[in-house]
Design a protein around this motif. Structure first.
Motif, mmCIF file in Angstrom:
data_model
loop_
_atom_site.group_PDB
_atom_site.id
_atom_site.type_symbol
_atom_site.label_atom_id
_atom_site.label_comp_id
_atom_site.label_asym_id
_atom_site.label_seq_id
_atom_site.Cartn_x
_atom_site.Cartn_y
_atom_site.Cartn_z
ATOM 1 N N ARG A 149 -6.061 0.070 0.415
ATOM 2 C CA ARG A 149 -5.550 0.513 -0.871
ATOM 3 C C ARG A 149 -6.461 1.611 -1.445
ATOM 4 O O ARG A 149 -5.991 2.613 -1.983
ATOM 5 C CB ARG A 149 -5.491 -0.695 -1.818
ATOM 6 C CG ARG A 149 -5.021 -0.378 -3.218
ATOM 7 C CD ARG A 149 -3.543 -0.085 -3.249
ATOM 8 N NE ARG A 149 -2.810 -1.283 -2.890
ATOM 9 C CZ ARG A 149 -2.346 -2.170 -3.772
ATOM 10 N NH1 ARG A 149 -2.507 -1.964 -5.046
ATOM 11 N NH2 ARG A 149 -1.692 -3.226 -3.380
ATOM 12 N N ALA A 195 -8.720 -5.298 -4.322
ATOM 13 C CA ALA A 195 -7.771 -4.553 -3.484
ATOM 14 C C ALA A 195 -8.453 -4.204 -2.170
ATOM 15 O O ALA A 195 -9.665 -4.024 -2.105
ATOM 16 C CB ALA A 195 -7.319 -3.288 -4.206
ATOM 17 N N GLN A 248 -10.157 -0.708 -8.374
ATOM 18 C CA GLN A 248 -9.354 -1.864 -7.948
ATOM 19 C C GLN A 248 -9.869 -2.482 -6.655
ATOM 20 O O GLN A 248 -9.606 -3.653 -6.379
ATOM 21 C CB GLN A 248 -7.890 -1.464 -7.787
ATOM 22 C CG GLN A 248 -7.658 -0.295 -6.843
ATOM 23 C CD GLN A 248 -6.163 0.011 -6.701
ATOM 24 O OE1 GLN A 248 -5.358 -0.891 -6.668
ATOM 25 N NE2 GLN A 248 -5.817 1.282 -6.633
ATOM 26 N N HIS A 249 -10.624 -1.713 -5.865
ATOM 27 C CA HIS A 249 -11.145 -2.255 -4.597
ATOM 28 C C HIS A 249 -12.421 -3.062 -4.816
ATOM 29 O O HIS A 249 -12.967 -3.613 -3.879
ATOM 30 C CB HIS A 249 -11.410 -1.112 -3.619
ATOM 31 C CG HIS A 249 -12.404 -0.121 -4.134
ATOM 32 N ND1 HIS A 249 -12.159 0.657 -5.243
ATOM 33 C CD2 HIS A 249 -13.642 0.211 -3.720
ATOM 34 C CE1 HIS A 249 -13.205 1.419 -5.482
ATOM 35 N NE2 HIS A 249 -14.123 1.165 -4.585
ATOM 36 N N ASP A 294 0.832 -1.207 0.000
ATOM 37 C CA ASP A 294 0.000 0.000 0.000
ATOM 38 C C ASP A 294 0.870 1.262 0.000
ATOM 39 O O ASP A 294 0.537 2.255 -0.646
ATOM 40 C CB ASP A 294 -0.949 -0.002 1.201
ATOM 41 C CG ASP A 294 -2.007 -1.097 1.080
ATOM 42 O OD1 ASP A 294 -2.295 -1.510 -0.063
ATOM 43 O OD2 ASP A 294 -2.525 -1.546 2.120
#
Lengths: 381, 312
Positions: free
Chosen positions: A75, A71, A60-61, A9
C-alpha cells in the motif's frame, strides 16, 4: 509466486489519483519543477501532507500504536509511486514517513516517540539528513563531526555537506562521532537535532542542479540536548543502516521516469516523430529500463512485506532506479533538442532533477560493490 | 504479489531439476552440438512428466511454464521446450507433435530446431495469421551453425503452407513467442553469469582472483541487475498471460541485455571462453540466436512502443 495487485491496493491507487486531482493546484507543474527542496514545494508540502494526514494516508503503513493503520508495504509503495510520479507533493516529507519515523519508532525513547511521531504523521514538520561530510562522502564511516557530552548537552563541532532541504527543515537527522578516539563504524551516534540550535549555521552551495539544492551545515560549539540522542550512544551505525535500507528504494524514481516518458511519447506524436523508428525504439528502450526498476523494487517490497531482513536486492533496485531517471532525462534532451536549453523548460527541469540520481543517497559504485560481494559472492581484493 | 515460489511451484522446479541433472547440463549440450543433434530423451522426459503441458494443466499456468522454460535454458537443455510449453500451449493449438520450430513466413535464414521439427508454427504477419505445418523429419535441411542450437532451412513453399489458426492468431503467436524468448534468454543469461562468476572467482592473475578486482566486479554487477530484471519482467508477463505490452517489454529488455551479457562474459573470461572445453559458449552463443530471432530487439521495441503509445 504471483504478480497480481490485491483489490484493496488497486482501489487505493485510484483513490490516491482522485485525491491528487482534487488537491493539487492548477500551477502544480510550475511548483514541482523546482524540486522537492524548493521553498514553494516545502511550503506546499505542509498543506498537502496535512490533507493526506486528515485522510489517514500519510503514515498509513506505520503501526497503529504510532498513529498508522498497519497498511502493508505494498500500500505504501502505491502511494510512493503516485506521489513521486507527479513530482512528490509531500516534498522532503517523503523521508519522514519512509525512514525517519520508522527509525525513531525502532530506536527512539518514549519521549522521542511522543515528541516526533505525531508531528510527522500530522504532516507539519520538515526533516533533513545530516550524513555526508567534506571528508566522508561515499565512505561515510570516515565522518569527523564530533559531539562531546557536556552535562545535559552534546557540544557539536564539524561540517555536514550536500544537505538538501535543510533551509526549510525543523530537524536534522544528524550522524556524529561521540567517541573522539573511535574509528570507522564505532563510536558513532545519531542526534535528532533541531536546526535552530545555537551554533548551527547553514550556507547554500550554488549548483547547476537548481537553487537551494545543496547546503553546508556548520556546527560551531552547537549545544544539542542529550535527550536528542537516538538509540544507545556509539550505536549510530546500526541506526543508519536500518534507516538506509528504507531510504534506498524510498523514492520511486522509476515512476516519475515512466510518467515523463509517457509525456515524451505524446510530444513525439504531436511532432510527427512516431514514424521515426529510431525515436520509437529509444522510447521503448527507456520504457524497458523503467519497468526493470519497477520489478526490482517490487522484489524488495515483497521482502519487506514478509518481514525478511534487508537483502542485496535493495542494491539492485537502487541502481536500476537511478538508471531509469538517467535514461529518460537524456532521452528528453535528445527529443526536445535546443528548447531544453531554456532554464525551467520541461526538458531542463526534468534533466536537472534526474542528474543527481546516481550520486544522491550514496554513489552507484558503492551499490555495485555491495552487489558484487553480497549478491554474486565475488572474492574480496 | 508474491515473489517467492509457492510449494507447488517449488515442487515443480525440484522435479524438473532432477530431470535436468540427468538429461541436461553443458557437457551433454557440447556432445549433442557436435552432431547437430536434438535431445529427444530430455524432450520425452519433460513431456512424460507433464511439464510440457504445465501451462494447460489445472492449478498451473503460463507462469509455471515460464519457470520451467527458464530452468531448461539455464541447464543448457537441447530441446525446443519454450515453443511447446509456452507458444503452442498459449495458442491453444492442441497437443502438437514435437519438436516444434517457429518461423516467419519468409524466414530470413536458418530456423532453430527446424531440421528436427515435426511441427512448424508459422507467423505470417502479412496474412495476419498463424499456421501449423506438419513436417516429416528431414524436410528442412540441417544447416551447420555455431549458434548453439540445431538449425534447419525451411523451404519457402513450406513456410507459406499449413493450417491457419484463425483470427488474431498472428498477434497471439507473436506474443507467446516473445514470452518464450524472454524466458529462455533469462535462463541462458543467468547461466552465462554463473559460469563467468565461478571462473573469475578461481582464475588468478597478478596474484589475485580476477573476480576480486573492482573494475571486473562492477561489470558483473551491472549484468546481474539486468538479468534479475529480465527474470521478473518475463515471469510477470507470463503470470499475466502474455499481454502484448508486457511481453514486448520483457523480450526487448532481456534481449538487449543479452547483447551485453555476451560481450561482457566473453571479454572477462578471456581466451578460455571461446573454447569448446569451457562451458560459456554453450550458453553465450545461444544468446545471439535468441537476440536475432523474431525480428530482434528492434522489432520487440517497436511492438512495445506501438502497444503503449500507439502508432504514428
Amino acid at each position: 509466486m504471483e504478480f497480481g495487485w490485491a483489490d484493496e491496493d488497486a482501489r487505493h491507487r485510484d483513490e490516491i489519483l482522485g485525491f491528487l486531482d482534487e488537491v493539487l493546484p492548477g500551477d502544480w507543474e510550475a511548483i514541482s519543477k523546482h524540486g522537492p527542496g524548493s521553498d514553494q514545494q516545502a511550503a506546499f508540502s505542509r498543506t498537502f501532507c496535512g490533507e493526506m494526514a486528515a485522510r489517514g494516508w500519510l503514515t498509513q503503513h506505520w503501526p497503529e500504536a504510532f498513529g498508522g493503520r498497519d497498511a502493508s508495504p505494498w500500500r505504501h509503495a502505491v502511494v510512493g509511486e503516485e506521489m513521486w510520479a507527479i513530482g512528490e507533493p509531500r516534498g522532503a516529507q517523503y523521508m519522514n514517513v519512509n525512514w525517519i519515523g520508522p527509525a525513531i519508532m525502532h530506536f527512539g525513547s518514549d519521549a522521542q516517540k511522543a515528541e516526533h511521531l505525531p508531528r510527522i504523521s500530522s504532516g507539519d514538520v520538515l526533516w533533513c539528513q545530516g550524513f555526508s561530510e567534506p571528508e566522508a562522502g561515499s565512505d561515510l564511516a570516515g565522518l569527523r563531526t564530533l559531539a562531546i557530552r557536556d552535562g545535559d548537552d552534546y557540544v557539536v563541532n564539524g561540517t555536514k555537506i550536500w544537505t538538501s532541504y535543510v533551509d526549510n527543515a525543523d530537524f536534522i537527522f544528524l550522524l556524529v562521532r561521540t567517541d573522539p578516539d573511535s574509528r570507522r563504524h564505532k563510536g558513532v551516534s545519531v542526534l535528532l537535532c533541531p536546526v535552530d540550535s545555537p551554533g548551527v549555521e547553514v550556507r547554500e552551495i550554488p549548483s547547476v542542479v537548481g537553487a537551494r539544492y545543496f547546503h553546508e551545515v556548520f556546527f560551531s560549539d552547537a549545544r544539542v540536548p542529550a535527550s536528542c540522542l537516538l538509540g544507545p550512544e556509539g550505536e549510530g551505525w546500526n541506526v543508519v543502516n536500518y534507516a538506509l535500507q528504507y531510504e534506498r528504494v524510498g523514492a520511486a524514481r522509476y515512476a516519475r521516469a515512466a510518467r515523463t516518458l509517457d509525456r515524451l511519447a505524446e510530444i513525439a506524436r504531436e511532432r510527427g516523430l512516431l514514424s521515426d523508428p529510431t525515436v520509437v525504439e529509444r522510447l521503448a528502450e527507456a520504457r524497458g529500463v523503467c519497468e526493470a526498476a519497477r520489478v526490482l523494487t517490487y522484489r524488495v517490497i515483497d521482502e519487506r512485506a514478509k518481514g525478511l531482513p534487508p537483502s542485496p536486492h535493495t542494491q539492485l533496485a537502487r541502481v536500476a532506479g537511478t538508471r531509469s531517471d538517467t535514461v529518460v532525462a537524456n532521452l528528453a534532451l535528445d527529443l526536445l533538442g535546443a528548447e531544453a536549453f531554456e532554464y525551467g523548460s520541461y526538458g531542463d527541469a526534468n534533466f536537472r532533477l534526474a542528474m543527481t540520481a546516481g550520486v544522491a543517497v550514496g554513489a552507484t559504485e558503492v551499490q555495485l560493490n555491495l552487489i558484487a560481494s553480497r549478491f554474486l559472492g565475488l572474492p574480496k581484493l | 504479489m508474491d515473489f517467492e515460489l509457492d510449494t507447488d511451484q517449488q515442487a515443480i522446479l525440484d522435479a524438473v531439476g532432477v530431470l535436468l541433472a540427468q538429461y541436461a547440463g553443458p557437457g551433454r549440450a557440447i556432445d549433442l552440438a557436435a552432431g547437430d543433434a536434438y535431445d529427444f530423451d530430455l524432450d520425452a522426459a519433460l513431456a512424460d512428466a507433464g511439464f510440457t503441458q504445465v501451462a494447460a494443466t489445472r492449478g498451473t499456468g503460463p507462469l509455471e511454464a515460464a519457470l520451467v522454460t527458464e530452468a531448461v535454458a539455464a541447464a543448457g537443455g537441447m530441446v525446443s521446450f519454450g515453443a511447446a510449453a509456452l507458444v503452442a500451449t498459449g495458442l491453444g493449438a492442441g497437443d502438437l507433435p514435437g519438436p516444434i520450430a517457429i518461423s516467419e513466413a519468409r524466414p530470413p535464414g536458418p530456423v532453430r530446431f527446424a531440421s528436427h521439427a515435426r511441427t512448424l508454427l508459422v507467423l505470417d504477419r502479412k496474412a495476419d495469421e498463424a499456421r501449423v505445418v506438419a513436417l516429416e523429419p528431414g524436410t528442412c535441411a540441417a544447416v551447420r551453425s555455431s549458434f548453439g542450437y540445431p538449425m534447419g532451412r525451411v523451404p519457402d513453399a513450406l513456410a507459406r503452407s499449413g493450417d491457419a489458426l484463425g483470427g488474431g492468431s498472428a498477434a497471439r503467436l507473436a506474443c507467446w513467442w516473445r514470452l518464450a524468448l524472454a524466458a529462455e534468454a533469462t535462463g541462458t543469461m543467468a547461466a552465462c553469469l554463473d559460469v563467468t562468476t565461478r571462473y573469475l572467482s578461481q582464475r588468478r592473475q597478478f596474484g589475485q582472483a580476477i573476480g576480486s578486482f573492482q573494475a571486473v566486479q562492477h561489470r558483473l554487477a551491472e549484468l546481474a541487475i539486468q538479468i534479475e530484471a529480465s527474470k521478473w519482467l518475463a515471469r510477470e508477463a507470463a503470470f499475466q498471460g502474455a499481454p502484448a505490452e508486457g511481453v514486448a517489454t520483457a523480450a526487448s529488455y532481456a534481449l538487449a541485455a543479452a547483447a551485453q551479457v555476451f560481450a561482457e562474459t566473453h571479454q572477462l573470461s578471456g581466451a578460455i571462453g571461446f573454447t569448446r572445453e569451457h562451458d560459456l559458449h554453450v550458453f553465450s552463443m545461444r544468446l545471439q540466436t535468441l537476440r536475432i530471432e523474431h525480428g530482434g530487439v528492434g522489432a520487440h521495441r517497436r511492438a512495445l512502443s506501438a502497444e503503449r503509445w500507439g502508432r504514428a
